[in-house]
Design an enzyme around this catalytic site. Structure first.
Site, PDB file in Angstrom:
ATOM      1  CB  THR A 129      51.960  48.670 -13.545  1.00 51.21           C
ATOM      2  OG1 THR A 129      52.289  48.093 -12.377  1.00 51.21           O
ATOM      3  CG2 THR A 129      50.631  48.189 -14.238  1.00 51.21           C
ATOM      4  CG  ASP A 131      51.798  46.895  -8.907  1.00 46.78           C
ATOM      5  OD1 ASP A 131      52.799  46.355  -8.641  1.00 46.78           O
ATOM      6  OD2 ASP A 131      51.505  48.109  -8.577  1.00 46.78           O
ATOM      7  CG  MET A 173      57.309  45.782  -5.037  1.00 43.05           C
ATOM      8  SD  MET A 173      58.002  46.784  -6.220  1.00 43.05           S
ATOM      9  CE  MET A 173      59.083  47.791  -5.237  1.00 43.05           C
ATOM     10  CD  GLU A 191      56.097  25.044   1.959  1.00 42.90           C
ATOM     11  OE1 GLU A 191      56.815  26.065   1.636  1.00 42.90           O
ATOM     12  OE2 GLU A 191      56.385  23.895   1.152  1.00 42.90           O
ATOM     13  CE  LYS A 214      53.246  19.743  12.877  1.00 45.58           C
ATOM     14  NZ  LYS A 214      52.185  19.648  11.934  1.00 45.58           N
ATOM     15  CD  GLU A 225      54.253  46.681  -2.213  1.00 40.92           C
ATOM     16  OE1 GLU A 225      55.303  47.052  -1.576  1.00 40.92           O
ATOM     17  OE2 GLU A 225      53.790  47.061  -3.237  1.00 40.92           O
TER      18      GLU A 225
HETATM   19  O1  F6P Z   1      53.288  50.093  -8.857  1.00 40.11           O
HETATM   20  C1  F6P Z   1      54.387  49.637  -8.915  1.00 40.11           C
HETATM   21  C2  F6P Z   1      55.029  49.387  -7.868  1.00 40.11           C
HETATM   22  O2  F6P Z   1      56.381  48.749  -7.745  1.00 40.11           O
HETATM   23  C3  F6P Z   1      54.250  48.793  -6.544  1.00 40.11           C
HETATM   24  O3  F6P Z   1      54.445  47.416  -6.607  1.00 40.11           O
HETATM   25  C4  F6P Z   1      54.885  49.650  -5.317  1.00 40.11           C
HETATM   26  O4  F6P Z   1      53.923  49.471  -4.356  1.00 40.11           O
HETATM   27  C5  F6P Z   1      55.276  50.919  -5.793  1.00 40.11           C
HETATM   28  O5  F6P Z   1      55.411  50.735  -7.109  1.00 40.11           O
HETATM   29  C6  F6P Z   1      56.623  51.276  -5.195  1.00 40.11           C
HETATM   30  O6  F6P Z   1      56.619  52.684  -5.532  1.00 40.11           O
HETATM   31  P1  F6P Z   1      58.142  53.713  -5.491  1.00 40.11           P
HETATM   32  O7  F6P Z   1      59.214  53.007  -6.271  1.00 40.11           O
HETATM   33  O8  F6P Z   1      57.549  54.820  -5.883  1.00 40.11           O
HETATM   34  O9  F6P Z   1      58.593  53.321  -4.130  1.00 40.11           O
END
Ligand code: F6P
Length: 325
Positions: A129, A131, A173, A191, A214, A225
């Site tokens: 994954t 993630d 993601m 930032e 600034k 997300e």
């Molecule tokens: O788990 C991997 C992932 O890319 C997440 O980061 C994301 O929220 C989700 O899958 C998106 O899933 P799909 O491709 O089914 O929209």
């Protein structure tokens, strides 16, 4: 312990770069040990439908460098039902599969755990994954490639942000994990970073923008997300409301993060855990995910691996604060 002769392999859930390298490692290691391998298409869906084929050395030639998964993937609702899993078990028997290797994330391992226990079939998992949200491995297969893709994209966004004196909110993601946002935020010199783990709210960003230089031409706010602060457009709206003089834009990177050639790090990780998965089954292990902790192979029971890890190194957030002055 019954002797394992035929290993079924599948990828499930969201794809990640390096899944192919993991499939290759499993198939070649199995052949090395005189075992058969059955490829299962589209994860649990293929298991239920019996969409399977015998794999050999050549089925995994020339794939180590390819993104996606040659076995295809899916998110199966049917497998969550007892009926669906019964059908899957019928197919497992029909194809003489003695053990399974599942490559995926937390949803995959939850299904694998139930199935393995329900029908007493050994299942080993590999962390696939982008993630990086699993316990029991420092990195998941695909994470390194994904963060490099993000950094490359944000570097490009920085060029145009700098030219136009703009502030960009970049959404990445991660489902409910901020691991992608955190690391790429540091690497791209953001930032501010907003991640679910720290429940960071927009006040921290406002504060940073108020106190920050600034005269800085461009600004990047990196957003994971699905956080409580809302999506990139909502964050953009609120920043604009508070700082009407900022010229703000939003960029949601989306599925580009899941594609592309796996990095060297992901290929090596996938190869190492792929070999270890077959050896684990040969040694009678089951119900575990194989990862790397401190560069050593580590075995973590599925129920622990799927516990979303929320530990964020506080130094990382401090680094962002210090370096973005
Ligand atoms: O788990 C991997 C992932 O890319 C997440 O980061 C994301 O929220 C989700 O899958 C998106 O899933 P799909 O491709 O089914 O929209």
């Amino acid at each position: 312990m019954a002797q394992i002769k035929n290993i079924g392999i599948f990828t499930s859930g969201g794809d990640s770069p390096g899944m192919n390298a993991a499939i290759r490692a499993v198939v070649r290691t199995a052949i090395f040990y005189d075992l058969e391998v059955t490829g299962i298409r589209r994860g649990f869906e293929g298991l239920i439908k019996g969409d399977m084929f015998t794999m050999n050395r050549k089925s995994v030639s020339n794939i180590i460098q390819r993104g996606g998964t040659i076995l295809k993937t899916a998110r199966s609702e049917e497998f969550k039902t007892t009926e669906g899993r019964k059908e899957a078990y019928e197919q497992v028997k029909k194809f003489n599969i003695d053990a399974l290797i599942a490559i995926g994330g937390d949803g995959t391992f939850k299904g694998a755990k139930v199935f393995g226990e329900e029908f007493d079939i050994p299942v080993i998992g590999l962390p696939g994954t982008i993630d990086n949200d699993l316990c029991g491995t420092d990195f998941t297969i695909g994470y390194d490639t994904a963060i490099n893709t993000v950094v490359d994209a944000v570097d490009k966004i920085r060029d145009t942000a700098e030219s136009h004196d703009r502030l960009f909110i970049v959404e990445v993601m991660g489902k409910d994990s901020g691991m992608i946002a955190l690391r790429t935020g540091i690497a791209a010199g953001a930032e501010a970073i907003l991640i679910p783990e720290t429940n960071s709210d927009l006040n921290s960003v406002f504060d940073r923008l108020e106190k920050g230089r600034k005269d800085k031409a461009s600004k990047i706010v990196m957003l994971a997300e699905d956080g409580e602060v809302g999506g990139a457009f909502e964050v953009g709206r609120q920043i604009k409301e508070k700082f009407p003089n900022y010229d703000t834009r939003v960029s949601i990177l989306g599925h580009i993060q899941r594609g592309g050639k796996p990095s060297c790090m992901d290929r090596v990780l996938a190869s190492r855990v792929g070999v270890a998965a077959v050896e684990a089954l040969r040694n009678g292990r089951k119900g575990e995910m194989i990862g790397l902790i401190h560069n050593e192979i580590a075995y973590t029971p599925f129920e622990k691996a799927t516990k979303h890890h929320t530990e964020v190194n506080p130094n990382f957030l401090k680094i962002v604060e210090i370096l973005s002055i």
